[in-house]
Motif scaffolding. Structure first.
Motif, PDB file in Angstrom:
ATOM      1  N   LYS A 207       0.976  -1.164   0.044  1.00 41.82           N
ATOM      2  CA  LYS A 207       0.035   0.267  -0.133  1.00 41.82           C
ATOM      3  C   LYS A 207       0.906   0.876  -0.094  1.00 41.82           C
ATOM      4  O   LYS A 207       1.713   1.461   0.798  1.00 41.82           O
ATOM      5  CB  LYS A 207      -0.924   0.054   1.116  1.00 41.82           C
ATOM      6  CG  LYS A 207      -1.696   0.855   1.209  1.00 41.82           C
ATOM      7  CD  LYS A 207      -3.412   1.046   2.398  1.00 41.82           C
ATOM      8  CE  LYS A 207      -4.092   1.281   2.508  1.00 41.82           C
ATOM      9  NZ  LYS A 207      -4.865   1.332   3.312  1.00 41.82           N
TER      10      LYS A 207
ATOM     11  N   ASP B 105      -6.495  -5.063   3.813  1.00 39.13           N
ATOM     12  CA  ASP B 105      -6.170  -3.433   3.882  1.00 39.13           C
ATOM     13  C   ASP B 105      -4.383  -2.979   3.442  1.00 39.13           C
ATOM     14  O   ASP B 105      -4.329  -2.170   3.151  1.00 39.13           O
ATOM     15  CB  ASP B 105      -6.274  -2.869   5.324  1.00 39.13           C
ATOM     16  CG  ASP B 105      -5.592  -3.824   6.424  1.00 39.13           C
ATOM     17  OD1 ASP B 105      -5.457  -4.617   5.786  1.00 39.13           O
ATOM     18  OD2 ASP B 105      -5.776  -3.071   7.282  1.00 39.13           O
TER      19      ASP B 105
ATOM     20  N   SER C 195      -5.603   0.804  -2.245  1.00 38.34           N
ATOM     21  CA  SER C 195      -6.940   0.991  -3.302  1.00 38.34           C
ATOM     22  C   SER C 195      -7.518   1.675  -4.310  1.00 38.34           C
ATOM     23  O   SER C 195      -8.225   1.290  -5.003  1.00 38.34           O
ATOM     24  CB  SER C 195      -7.668   2.227  -2.146  1.00 38.34           C
ATOM     25  OG  SER C 195      -6.090   3.489  -2.417  1.00 38.34           O
TER      26      SER C 195
END
Length: 802
Positions: free
Chosen positions: A379, A419, A423
């Motif tokens: 991420k 997570d 995104s």
């Protein structure tokens, strides 16, 4: 009867052979030390022999590591690796001459080595170098005998490299030819060759003879089963076909580790019927996969999903489920591990990704399986490197290219935490669907165990499997497999010990699983595993009301879930125990963990605090995440007032700010517990008046229980527990002790008993009993330490809050 053998030969040979004896009954040669043992089992088993011997010119012994310091200066290390070292007298009895080729046969394989004599400190020793033993995984029992079969000339030897693949070259081909010239091989042997300071390991897959025939092929199941049958020590190892490599022998290296070109559909290692417990989830994923590869294309101009994400804790079976589903479809598959394509060179990782996607597009319909996508492109954050950002950007672009084309290519990605995936990938048009491979429920665990047990002989009933499934809280599929293998290992150990018992068949029993469960814990618990002492309810005197409320909170929802559903209510999820120090609050929590058999997480307040901003809150989140992952579970917080103290209206020091942030995070996590319905919080404190009121509201700490000083009945139970293993004189008045300990805590009553025993030992170290005077002396040393002011605080709190 045994008699000493004798030969007409040199004096040195006669001296060494005189240490041998021959059994007149079985005609085995053995050494003096084994005579008495041999007489009890004569003749020795040729399958699992208990001592070394020689029969029919075959040496039956065990493998030892050759000590390199014993190596002659005339022998190089390379030559030593091709030798087997035997005593000279054993060689003579087996008709083995120095430098001749012999067969070395173990239960795991057969190799050919050159015989060489060693000092006869052990007449029966069979020694090989450490390299030779580790190369072909040799160990245990071994047979040595001269080559008794014809040796075929190998025209071509096909090998596969073990480990990282190295491209074949003329130079490597010459090394293989020169290093293995005139050596003898059989199917399955491993070879080692030096290559620029490295040792390359290869396994022989196929050997072709001069007649251009495939002699043995590892992919041929019939031939392979015969090979393994011949390797068995019971069977005559002379039946193994041997091959000699010449300089003219061709060496072919198979690229067995090129994962980009291997299709899962061609090697169905995993099948859907082998996976238990996830039938409904697998059906949903299969529907998405079928649509993604164009099986149900009915709407024109409709761009279907191109990405699926499978996420769940490590070991839950994400990769296995993905590969099993892929095996159902006849499509090309490209499995991508981040370690295979990662490179420090600028642009190389992105080029490899692009190449894989281009291959998938050119061979559509196809599926790309991205293992652990979060490690390939984590991420994005301020700490992300330029390399990570470039890889993520490239992957996003490749997804967009797929979406804008009408080609039947689907990407399946796996990760332990959703997570952790950026995104930008987790949106429609890229990764459209996400499926959680959750921790299996008791019924799912039962189905998984049933499928595993179907592969092995066992005596477990359906009730036994159901009991194991219920007790393995928080176990993922990998944990259940570990439990299953540990039970099998335990069964094998018992089977080996009772091997000579009639009708003794290897079967896995419930006892093997009970043993395995004592040493196997959920993998998610290994980082935070707490060794809970074996404390039971019977070890705690009194506190019946507290025990009942804890059972209602923890045990009843697990054992009687239908009762709560019938009443339409959820059970309480939090308990706060408060009372004077030494009233068994912590001990009760330990007993709760032992009796309920659920996973137990113990939190120590100081461990949560960190000087780094955000780290303390992260520690709280991580504890609750682990608890949810291995649910049902208990989180026990001792001295909760240290982290859940009442918040002040004014801003204080940085320390108090940290405490307030930890408390806020704790409140947030507790609100999530109600929805989960499987994580319980048990807290203990000496000062309930110091705890923040927000923590004590219903829905967080529902039940607040006062653990008061033990009453007369409770003190009697405590004395019964403490004195049941303590030798006391008959004149000791237990009723007097109970009256005298009014106002004492349980810990102080235990201290009275300990002190009385010490007083007895002070008088006489050989004392056998503890008398009344010793208890009277103990009362002088141990006095109640709970002040009336603290009791008043509890009473005021009860009157005000409860």
């Amino acid at each position: 009867m045994l008699h000493i053998i004798d030969y007409t030969m040199s004096a040195k040979s006669r001296k060494s052979l005189s240490s041998w004896q021959k059994c007149s009954k079985c005609q085995y040669f053995l050494i003096q030390e084994d005579v008495s043992e041999h007489e009890t089992i004569c003749p020795s088993s040729m399958e699992n022999w208990k001592h070394p011997f020689i029969s029919d010119k075959i040496l039956y012994s065990t493998i030892e590591i050759f000590q390199t310091q014993e190596l002659s200066k005339d022998i190089s290390e390379k030559n030593a690796n091709d030798m087997v070292f035997i005593s000279q007298s054993a060689m003579q009895l087996c008709d083995i001459s120095i430098g001749s080729l012999v067969v070395v046969a173990t239960k795991d394989g057969i190799i050919v080595k050159t015989a060489y004599p060693i000092k006869e400190k052990s007449l029966m020793s069979v020694s090989l170098t450490k390299h030779a033993i580790e190369l072909n995984n040799l160990s245990g029992l071994v047979k040595i005998h001269p080559i008794r079969s014809n040796i075929h000339i190998a025209k071509e030897i096909v090998i596969s490299q073990q480990g990282k693949y190295l491209m074949s070259s003329v130079e490597l081909d010459n090394i293989l030819k020169c290093f293995n010239e005139h050596k003898i091989f059989t199917m399955g042997n491993k070879i080692s060759v030096p290559y620029y300071g490295k040792k390359l390991i290869y396994k022989i897959i196929e050997i072709k003879t001069e007649e251009n025939k495939k002699s043995q092929n590892e992919t041929d199941e019939n031939n392979l089963s015969k090979i393994f049958e011949n390797i068995n020590l019971i069977v005559d190892s002379t039946k193994i076909i041997l091959y000699k490599a010449l300089y003219t022998t061709k060496w072919t290296i198979l690229n067995s580790t090129n994962k980009d070109e291997d299709s899962v559909s061609s090697n169905k290692k995993y099948k859907i019927e082998d996976i238990g417990g996830y039938d409904a989830l697998i059906s949903d994923i299969k529907d998405e996969v079928a649509i993604g590869i164009g099986k149900y294309r009915s709407v024109k101009g409709f761009n279907i999903n191109k990405g699926i994400l499978l996420y769940g804790p490590s070991g839950v079976g994400k990769s296995m489920i993905a590969k099993a589903i892929i095996s159902e479809y006849n499509v090309n598959t490209f499995i991508v591990h981040s370690s295979d394509i990662y490179s420090k060179s600028i642009g190389e990782t992105e080029d490899k990704l692009k190449e894989i996607f281009n291959k998938a597009i050119s061979s559509a319909p196809s599926i790309i399986l991205l293992e652990n996508i979060d490690s390939l492109c984590p991420k994005r954050s301020t700490a992300s490197t330029d390399h990570e950002k470039r890889v993520l950007t490239q992957l996003v672009a490749l997804f967009d290219d797929l979406y804008n084309t009408d080609i039947d290519v689907l990407v399946i990605a796996t990760t332990t935490k959703s997570d952790l995936v950026d995104s930008s990938l987790r949106r429609p048009g890229r990764i459209d669907r996400e499926f959680e491979i959750y921790v299996p429920t008791p019924n799912m665990r039962m189905e998984i165990l049933t499928k595993l047990l179907s592969k092995v002989s066992n005596t477990l009933s359906r009730e036994d499997v159901q009991s194991i499934s219920f007790d393995t809280h928080g176990f993922v599929a990998a944990d259940l497999y570990g439990l299953y293998t540990r039970a099998i290992i335990n069964a094998i150990k018992h089977h080996e010990k009772a091997k000579n018992t009639p009708n003794n068949e290897l079967k896995v029993t419930i006892a093997d699983f009970h043993y395995a469960m004592t040493i196997t814990k959920p993998s998610a618990m290994k980082e935070i595993l707490v060794e809970v002492p074996n404390v039971k309810w019977s070890d705690i005197g009194g506190q019946k009301d507290l025990k009942l409320k804890l059972k209602q909170t923890i045990e009843w929802p697990l054992k009687y879930p239908e009762a709560f559903l019938r009443m339409g209510r959820t059970p309480p999820r939090g308990i706060l125990m408060f009372g004077p120090p030494g009233c068994s609050k912590t001990m009760i929590a330990k007993a709760l963990a032992t009796e309920s058999k659920v996973n137990f997480l113990n939190i120590k307040g100081p461990e949560l605090f960190s000087k780094w901003v955000g780290e303390s809150e992260k520690a709280v989140r991580e504890i609750f995440r682990k608890a949810k992952q291995v649910a049902p579970s208990i989180i026990f917080i001792d001295e909760i007032d240290a982290i859940g103290g009442e918040r002040s209206s004014s801003s204080g020091s940085s320390g108090s700010n940290v405490q307030e942030r930890v408390l806020a995070q704790l409140l947030i996590e507790l609100d999530g517990v109600i929805n989960l319905g499987s994580v319980s919080l048990v807290a203990a404190t000496n000062r309930p008046d110091k705890i923040d009121k927000a923590l004590l509201r219903p829905g967080r700490l529902d039940r607040i229980i006062y653990v008061k000083l033990p009453d007369e009945e409770t003190r009697q139970e405590i004395f019964d527990i403490q004195l049941r293993n303590m030798p006391i004189a008959k004149e000791v008045n237990i009723a007097y002790l109970i009256r005298q300990t009014k106002g004492y805590t349980g810990a102080e009553i235990k201290a009275i008993c300990d002190e009385a025993a010490m007083k007895a030992l002070e008088e006489d170290l050989d004392a056998a009993v503890v008398t009344e005077k010793h208890f009277i002396a103990a009362f002088d040393a141990i006095t109640p330490r709970t002040p009336d002011s603290l009791i008043k605080i509890y009473q005021d709190y009860i009157n005000k809050a409860l």
